[in-house]
Design a protein around this motif. Structure first.
Motif, PDB file in Angstrom:
ATOM      1  N   TYR A 172      -1.268  10.679  24.546  1.00  0.00           N
ATOM      2  CA  TYR A 172      -2.061  10.051  25.601  1.00  0.00           C
ATOM      3  C   TYR A 172      -1.162   9.523  26.712  1.00  0.00           C
ATOM      4  N   ASP A 173      -1.595   9.696  27.937  1.00  0.00           N
ATOM      5  CA  ASP A 173      -0.901   9.179  29.100  1.00  0.00           C
ATOM      6  C   ASP A 173      -0.899   7.646  29.037  1.00  0.00           C
ATOM      7  N   PRO A 174       0.163   6.986  29.497  1.00  0.00           N
ATOM      8  CA  PRO A 174       0.196   5.514  29.480  1.00  0.00           C
ATOM      9  C   PRO A 174      -0.988   4.870  30.232  1.00  0.00           C
ATOM     10  N   ASP A 175      -1.450   5.505  31.326  1.00  0.00           N
ATOM     11  CA  ASP A 175      -2.609   4.958  32.048  1.00  0.00           C
ATOM     12  C   ASP A 175      -3.879   5.041  31.207  1.00  0.00           C
ATOM     13  N   VAL A 176      -4.002   6.096  30.412  1.00  0.00           N
ATOM     14  CA  VAL A 176      -5.160   6.228  29.519  1.00  0.00           C
ATOM     15  C   VAL A 176      -5.092   5.128  28.460  1.00  0.00           C
ATOM     16  N   LEU A 177      -3.915   4.927  27.889  1.00  0.00           N
ATOM     17  CA  LEU A 177      -3.753   3.885  26.867  1.00  0.00           C
ATOM     18  C   LEU A 177      -3.959   2.485  27.443  1.00  0.00           C
ATOM     19  N   ALA A 178      -3.611   2.291  28.714  1.00  0.00           N
ATOM     20  CA  ALA A 178      -3.827   0.981  29.341  1.00  0.00           C
ATOM     21  C   ALA A 178      -5.328   0.677  29.446  1.00  0.00           C
ATOM     22  N   ARG A 179      -6.133   1.689  29.729  1.00  0.00           N
ATOM     23  CA  ARG A 179      -7.579   1.474  29.856  1.00  0.00           C
ATOM     24  C   ARG A 179      -8.278   1.536  28.509  1.00  0.00           C
ATOM     25  N   PHE A 180      -7.737   2.343  27.578  1.00  0.00           N
ATOM     26  CA  PHE A 180      -8.328   2.519  26.240  1.00  0.00           C
ATOM     27  C   PHE A 180      -7.256   2.335  25.174  1.00  0.00           C
ATOM     28  N   PRO A 181      -6.881   1.106  24.853  1.00  0.00           N
ATOM     29  CA  PRO A 181      -5.828   0.917  23.848  1.00  0.00           C
ATOM     30  C   PRO A 181      -6.185   1.524  22.490  1.00  0.00           C
ATOM     31  N   ASN A 182      -7.466   1.612  22.169  1.00  0.00           N
ATOM     32  CA  ASN A 182      -7.906   2.138  20.879  1.00  0.00           C
ATOM     33  C   ASN A 182      -8.490   3.539  20.995  1.00  0.00           C
ATOM     34  N   ILE A 183      -8.042   4.328  21.974  1.00  0.00           N
ATOM     35  CA  ILE A 183      -8.613   5.664  22.198  1.00  0.00           C
ATOM     36  C   ILE A 183      -8.447   6.547  20.967  1.00  0.00           C
ATOM     37  N   ALA A 184      -7.333   6.458  20.271  1.00  0.00           N
ATOM     38  CA  ALA A 184      -7.114   7.304  19.095  1.00  0.00           C
ATOM     39  C   ALA A 184      -8.135   7.003  18.009  1.00  0.00           C
TER      40      ALA A 184
END
Length: 188
Positions: free
Chosen positions: A34-46
């Motif tokens: 995951y891109d760092p920007d994606v993780l910043a908006r969705f920390p629990n995306i996984a």
């Protein structure tokens, strides 16, 4: 015979290596990069991700989102469902105004979606962008940037019209009249 055994051993090792490489290339919700920007908006995306799909060499995380609001401007505010049943912080996207999505097997315009309705959404693994799946399977996904929701100004209560102002002016006029009458009676 010795050459045959060596050839068989080399082919078995090659097959094991090919299987390991093919399994290592299978992207899952947990091993996606995951891109760092994606993780910043969705920390629990996984954890919120239910599947990863790949199209044209790009990976997309499939998530379930709850619709919070559709603004008259077309901005859609959603919250991504977490594995424990809770929802993430609110995010906003601006899908195309003519986009129709499937709801209970029937196409519906995004503006006609109801509050608290759960919808499927796709998040790019490599960019903070989201798409709602179109009702027509022949249409391509249109990914739009994920925005932070805009804070809305509180609406004024219905009593904030001019009528209370007229009441206040009337009260001030009565006080002024009473004061002037008192001054006049003191002079006489």
């Amino acid at each position: 015979m010795n050459r045959f055994l060596r050839a068989a051993a080399v082919s078995v090792i090659g097959a094991i290596g090919a299987i390991a490489v093919s399994q290592a290339q299978t992207v899952t919700c947990q091993n996606a990069q995951y891109d760092p920007d994606v993780l910043a908006r969705f920390p629990n995306i996984a954890k919120a991700c239910s599947d990863i799909i790949s199209k044209n060499g790009e990976d997309y995380a499939v998530v379930t989102a709850r619709l919070d609001r559709v603004d008259p401007s077309g901005r859609v505010q959603v919250r991504v469902k977490q594995p424990d049943g809770s929802y993430s912080k609110q995010i906003s996207i601006r899908p195309r105004p003519d986009l129709k999505v499937l709801v209970d097997g029937k196409p519906a315009r995004v503006q006609d979606l109801a509050k608290n309705q759960e919808i499927t959404a796709y998040v790019k693994v490599r960019a903070p962008e989201m798409a709602l799946p179109p009702a027509d399977a022949g249409q391509t996904f249109v990914f739009v940037p994920i925005e932070e929701p805009q804070q809305q100004l509180a609406a004024l209560p219905s009593t904030a019209g001019f009528l209370p102002l007229f009441g206040l002016l009337g009260g001030v006029s009565l006080l002024l009249g009473g004061w002037l009458t008192a001054i006049r009676h003191r002079r006489h």
